[in-house]
Design an enzyme around this catalytic site. Structure first.
Site, short mmCIF file in Angstrom:
data_model
loop_
_atom_site.label_atom_id
_atom_site.label_comp_id
_atom_site.label_asym_id
_atom_site.label_seq_id
_atom_site.Cartn_x
_atom_site.Cartn_y
_atom_site.Cartn_z
CG ASN A 192 -6.62 1.39 11.27
OD1 ASN A 192 -5.44 1.14 11.09
ND2 ASN A 192 -7.14 1.23 12.46
CB THR A 193 -9.31 5.84 12.52
OG1 THR A 193 -8.00 5.88 11.94
CG2 THR A 193 -9.28 6.59 13.83
N GLY B 267 -8.33 9.24 8.95
CA GLY B 267 -8.73 9.40 10.35
C GLY B 267 -9.75 10.47 10.60
CE LYS C 117 -3.12 2.73 2.76
NZ LYS C 117 -3.90 2.87 4.00
CB ALA D 230 -8.14 7.22 4.03
N GLY D 231 -10.80 7.87 5.60
CA GLY D 231 -11.77 8.92 5.84
C GLY D 231 -13.17 8.45 6.21
#
Lengths: 258, 65
Positions: free
Chosen positions: A206-207, A157, A96, A184-185
């Site tokens: 993830n977050t 995040g 990645k 992401a996001g």
């Protein structure tokens, strides 16, 4: 099933491994998400430190495929060297690729990204570039050898969801044959569902899971969101329209007015 | 001679990267290495001679998103 460099995945959710309250919760969240691919990274370790070895043992015990990242790299040289280290350490050609260009938004440095993607692709890597929804950059990445594209939904995040639905939709239309992953996001499962409804092949997050009050339950919720969005895409949603259309037939309605 | 491993200075005997890693507690560990910003594969460590002032990076698997 979606194919990423020839690897067929049943789950369309790729999950990060960072920021969980504990390794045990990470393990349970991965299981609840159904993810077959988790992202991992590389960090310095001292001679006395054992954190990296313990983490690696945990990942191996889960039986998942790893997608190493070049998170935190701000130059082509850093990213390329990190990719080489990751390939040896994790024994995979997958990378990645992140080349960060701006500190506040962690926006990709797309110029460095294309250059690094070309260097790595020519060296046998299978590159998953973290990019923006810019079509010209995406074209350059494909020319550089990328067979997967990973545009951001919003800054890493940030939990803002899909900041540019038009751009993401355009990208899907422009690259019908390239697996696309919103990376992401994302903050809540409806964001993931929205990405999948656009026809994206998968989401990477993830977050949103790791920092939820209950990461395991949120992982399950995201899995449901991804599944719902994909099913909706395949079911071909109706087109929006400006005026109301009664869903109940008018013909045969009882004449009860004056 | 002096080397810098992850920015920390160490005094080691002249020799290879593999020997220095062994001395500093990394023997048998799952790590990847670079010297002065260039990747050095595990197989190349025994033939990579270090010089005074070399900067070594040692990384291990870590959580990532």
């Amino acid at each position: 099933m979606s194919s990423f460099y020839g690897v067929e995945l049943k789950s369309r959710l790729l999950l990060g491994t960072s920021r969980y309250p504990s390794p045990a919760i990470l393990e349970r969240a991965v299981k609840a998400s159904g993810a077959e691919v988790v992202t991992v990274s590389l960090r310095r370790e001292s001679g006395a430190g054992k954190a990296g070895q313990a983490f690696w043992s945990l990942i191996q015990s889960m039986g998942v495929r790893v997608l190493p990242n070049t998170a935190g790299c701000h130059s082509v040289k850093e990213a390329v060297t990190t990719a080489h280290m990751a390939r040896e350490l994790f024994d995979t050609p997958w990378i990645k690729l992140e080349v960060i260009g701006e500190a506040d938004t962690l926006q990709p440095d797309v110029f460095g990204l294309v250059e690094a993607a070309r260097i790595l692709s020519e060296d046998g890597f299978e590159v998953f570039p973290y990019t923006t929804e810019d079509l010209v950059v995406a074209e350059r990445l494909v020319e550089a050898g990328c067979r997967v594209l990973m545009p951001w939904g919003a800054p890493i995040g940030s939990a803002r969801g899909l900041n540019n639905v038009y751009g993401l939709r355009s990208m899907r239309a422009h690259f019908p044959g390239i697996p696309l992953v919103v990376d992401a996001g994302l903050g809540v499962p409806s964001h993931a569902a929205a990405a999948m409804e656009l026809g994206y092949d998968a989401v990477l997050l993830n977050t949103a899971v790791a920092e939820a009050g209950d990461p395991v339950e949120m992982a399950r919720a995201f899995a449901l969101g991804v599944e719902a969005g994909r099913a909706a895409y395949l079911a071909q949603p109706m087109e929006p329209r400006d005026m109301a259309v009664p869903s109940t037939p008018v013909i045969g309605k009882a004449a009860l007015g004056d | 001679m002096r080397i810098f491993l992850n920015d920390d200075m160490h005094e080691v005997s002249p020799g290879t990267l593999a020997a220095a890693l062994e001395t500093l507690g990394f023997g048998g560990r799952k790590i990847a290495t670079a010297v002065n910003g260039r990747f050095v594969a595990a197989a190349a460590r025994p033939r990579t001679e270090l010089a005074d002032g070399d900067r070594i990076e040692v990384v291990a698997p870590m959580q990532g998103g």
